[in-house]
Design an enzyme around this catalytic site. Structure first.
Site, PDB file in Angstrom:
ATOM      1  N   GLU A   1       0.822  -1.213   0.000  1.00 37.83           N
ATOM      2  CA  GLU A   1       0.000   0.000   0.000  1.00 37.83           C
ATOM      3  C   GLU A   1       0.855   1.261   0.000  1.00 37.83           C
ATOM      4  O   GLU A   1       0.424   2.312  -0.459  1.00 37.83           O
ATOM      5  CB  GLU A   1      -0.917   0.019   1.243  1.00 37.83           C
ATOM      6  CG  GLU A   1      -2.359  -0.271   0.902  1.00 37.83           C
ATOM      7  CD  GLU A   1      -3.320  -0.170   2.072  1.00 37.83           C
ATOM      8  OE1 GLU A   1      -4.443  -0.640   1.909  1.00 37.83           O
ATOM      9  OE2 GLU A   1      -2.972   0.357   3.143  1.00 37.83           O
TER      10      GLU A   1
ATOM     11  N   HIS B   1       8.452 -26.999  -0.828  1.00 41.25           N
ATOM     12  CA  HIS B   1       7.898 -28.132  -1.569  1.00 41.25           C
ATOM     13  C   HIS B   1       6.775 -27.693  -2.506  1.00 41.25           C
ATOM     14  O   HIS B   1       5.980 -28.508  -2.944  1.00 41.25           O
ATOM     15  CB  HIS B   1       7.427 -29.205  -0.582  1.00 41.25           C
ATOM     16  CG  HIS B   1       8.574 -29.772   0.193  1.00 41.25           C
ATOM     17  ND1 HIS B   1       9.127 -31.000  -0.076  1.00 41.25           N
ATOM     18  CD2 HIS B   1       9.317 -29.237   1.195  1.00 41.25           C
ATOM     19  CE1 HIS B   1      10.149 -31.211   0.759  1.00 41.25           C
ATOM     20  NE2 HIS B   1      10.282 -30.147   1.532  1.00 41.25           N
TER      21      HIS B   1
ATOM     22  N   LYS C   1     -14.092   0.087  -4.127  1.00 41.77           N
ATOM     23  CA  LYS C   1     -15.236   0.483  -3.285  1.00 41.77           C
ATOM     24  C   LYS C   1     -16.276   1.214  -4.133  1.00 41.77           C
ATOM     25  O   LYS C   1     -17.476   0.967  -4.006  1.00 41.77           O
ATOM     26  CB  LYS C   1     -14.773   1.417  -2.164  1.00 41.77           C
ATOM     27  CG  LYS C   1     -13.860   0.767  -1.142  1.00 41.77           C
ATOM     28  CD  LYS C   1     -13.582   1.739  -0.013  1.00 41.77           C
ATOM     29  CE  LYS C   1     -12.474   1.249   0.880  1.00 41.77           C
ATOM     30  NZ  LYS C   1     -11.982   2.262   1.802  1.00 41.77           N
TER      31      LYS C   1
HETATM   32  O1  PA5 Z   1      -3.701   1.334   5.737  1.00 37.45           O
HETATM   33  C1  PA5 Z   1      -4.838   1.762   5.656  1.00 37.45           C
HETATM   34  O2  PA5 Z   1      -5.116   2.959   5.870  1.00 37.45           O
HETATM   35  C2  PA5 Z   1      -6.007   0.851   5.282  1.00 37.45           C
HETATM   36  O3  PA5 Z   1      -5.594  -0.446   5.042  1.00 37.45           O
HETATM   37  C3  PA5 Z   1      -7.023   0.823   6.410  1.00 37.45           C
HETATM   38  O4  PA5 Z   1      -6.405   0.390   7.583  1.00 37.45           O
HETATM   39  C4  PA5 Z   1      -8.203  -0.088   6.084  1.00 37.45           C
HETATM   40  O5  PA5 Z   1      -8.782   0.291   4.874  1.00 37.45           O
HETATM   41  C5  PA5 Z   1      -9.244  -0.061   7.184  1.00 37.45           C
HETATM   42  O6  PA5 Z   1      -9.704   1.249   7.370  1.00 37.45           O
HETATM   43  P1  PA5 Z   1     -10.524   1.676   8.651  1.00 37.45           P
HETATM   44  O7  PA5 Z   1      -9.663   1.482   9.861  1.00 37.45           O
HETATM   45  O8  PA5 Z   1     -10.860   3.116   8.432  1.00 37.45           O
HETATM   46  O9  PA5 Z   1     -11.759   0.811   8.710  1.00 37.45           O
END
Ligand code: PA5
Length: 450
Positions: free
Chosen positions: A302, A323, A438
């Protein structure tokens, strides 16, 4: 002299990069690395001065020191209260609100803990949309006394919101609305989001996700600390380990002889920018570290995978994957390098028994510890992949699998991620690409306004 009680890097199987990085650690600036070293030094200044893109999300850098100085008592007290209410906790969250917690619990609890009477159990929810799982979960919750911990920074993420609807309905039916209120804790933004509104309405215990800490960098905030304390992890030791690493990495100027994060970032960027590698495999020889790989994949994927750039983070769990994937790693396309999480010490001794008949021809290892054999499997694999397979291998050596050393590892990976991302010109602290699925999903579901 090498400090055996701390995390260290081992470049002996790193091929050309290994030799170059050894020289960097000794204070040299090899010609092949000089431009990348310059970029990482620039990234170090940007990170420390908070002048780069995403600087509003640099709160993670100071978290370990803050935890050391602030009282953890409210978190520890509530965790104990919840543990006394039942053997089971449902942890609801996704991405950064889930992976760090799961990785650390998996890393630090006894592996067969479901069979240890009274050991706190954590079930996860909100990280997928599997209907059958929820059916099973809800029926299990009929049989056990349980508490719930809901984690969402935004408080509006679809998967955990749906999971919490289901579990809230269940817990209110099972215990009544009043007692349900005493069994739910919420970790979310201090002021905004649907979860915050609900927590205020219902009077749930709330812990705050700091504004300046992004999801994947949040495991050392209440996002991780509360569920970890609930699961019996020594969060004080975890914070101490992270703080030891914070002090080691956040020096006034970048010290190449000691800054492991800068060395790791340099190794990665050399493979990516100079050797054309597209994939980094994080491998381990320790089943308890498998989920650290999942947390690490989110952290690097990310943070760096944007603007058409970035190493693809992948994982391998050895011996299991020797394996299966082992064949490709040894002989397939040379598009990756490998980073091995290497655990130096097991806490318990188990030796291979001697058998007179020796039908399986294993007497040559009779009397040897399993960890001794595993260490030879690891070294043999590093040799095979690097010297024979031409895959550069970097080893990250973890002295022991305990909260202190995992704390070091977490902060090390986070700091290296910031350096690595900035040095390749991306903002490591945003994740705009996550929105695309989303939007489509909401449209397909007919969400008003989507
Ligand atoms: O790193 C990030 O910001 C995302 O992976 C969020 O943690 C994830 O989308 C979950 O978001 P939230 O804590 O707002 O539900």
């Amino acid at each position: 002299m090498e400090d055996k009680s701390n995390l260290s890097l081992d470049f002996q199987f790193g091929l050309e990069a290994g030799e170059l990085l050894d020289r960097v650690q000794q204070g040299q600036r090899p010609g092949k690395l000089v431009d990348l070293q310059g970029k990482i030094e620039e990234a170090f200044r940007t990170l420390k001065q908070g002048t780069g893109p995403g600087h509003e999300f640099l709160g993670w850098m100071e978290l370990p020191g803050m935890i050391e100085n602030e009282s953890l008592e409210p978190i520890l007290d509530k965790a104990e209260e919840f543990r006394n209410k039942g053997p089971l906790t449902v942890c609801i969250g996704i991405g950064g609100s889930y992976l760090g917690t799961k990785a650390l619990i998996e890393g630090l609890k006894p592996q067969l803990s479901p069979f240890i009477p009274g050991y706190p159990r954590v079930l996860y929810a909100g990280h997928h949309l599997c209907e059958d799982y929820y059916k099973e979960l809800l029926s299990i919750l009929d049989y056990y006394d349980y508490t719930v911990c809901v984690i969402s920074k935004s408080g509006t993420t679809t998967e955990p919101a749906i999971a919490f609807r289901l579990v809230r309905e269940h817990i209110e039916k099972k215990y009544g609305k009043n007692e349900a209120r005493n069994r739910v804790a919420v970790i979310t933004d201090k002021a905004k989001g649907a979860l915050k509104t609900l927590a205020d309405q219902e009077g749930y215990t709330s812990f705050v996700v700091p504004d300046n800490v992004g999801g994947r960098f949040s495991v050392l905030s209440p996002v991780g600390l509360f569920p970890l304390a609930l699961a019996g992890v020594d969060v004080k030791k975890l914070a101490q380990g992270a703080y030891a690493m914070q002090k080691r990495l956040s020096t006034q100027d970048l010290d190449w002889s000691a800054n492991l994060a800068a060395l790791y970032a340099l190794f990665r960027q050399y493979q990516y920018q100079k050797q054309g590698k597209k994939v980094e495999i994080l491998a381990n020889f320790e089943p308890r570290l498998a989920y650290m790989g999942e947390w690490w994949k989110q952290l690097y994927g990310e943070s760096e995978g944007k603007d058409g750039k970035g190493l693809f983070p992948s994982t391998a769990n050895f011996s299991t994957d020797l394996h299966s994937l082992g064949q490709y790693i040894q002989d397939g396309e040379r598009l990756f390098f490998e980073t091995v999480l290497s655990l130096e010490e097991q806490q318990n001794e188990v030796k291979v028994p001697y058998e007179e008949a020796d039908l399986d021809k294993m007497n040559f290892v009779a009397g040897k510890r399993i960890s001794f054999i595993n260490e030879k499997a690891e070294t043999g694999t590093c040799l095979a992949h690097s010297r024979q397979g031409n895959v550069p291998v970097l080893r990250i050596r973890l002295p022991r699998l305990d909260a202190f050393h995992i704390g070091q590892l977490i902060y090390f990976f986070e700091f290296a991620c910031g350096l690595s991302g900035y040095s390749m010109g991306v903002n490591p602290f945003d994740q705009p690409g996550v929105e695309a699925y989303k939007k489509n999903m909401f449209k397909l579901l007919g969400k008003p306004g989507a």
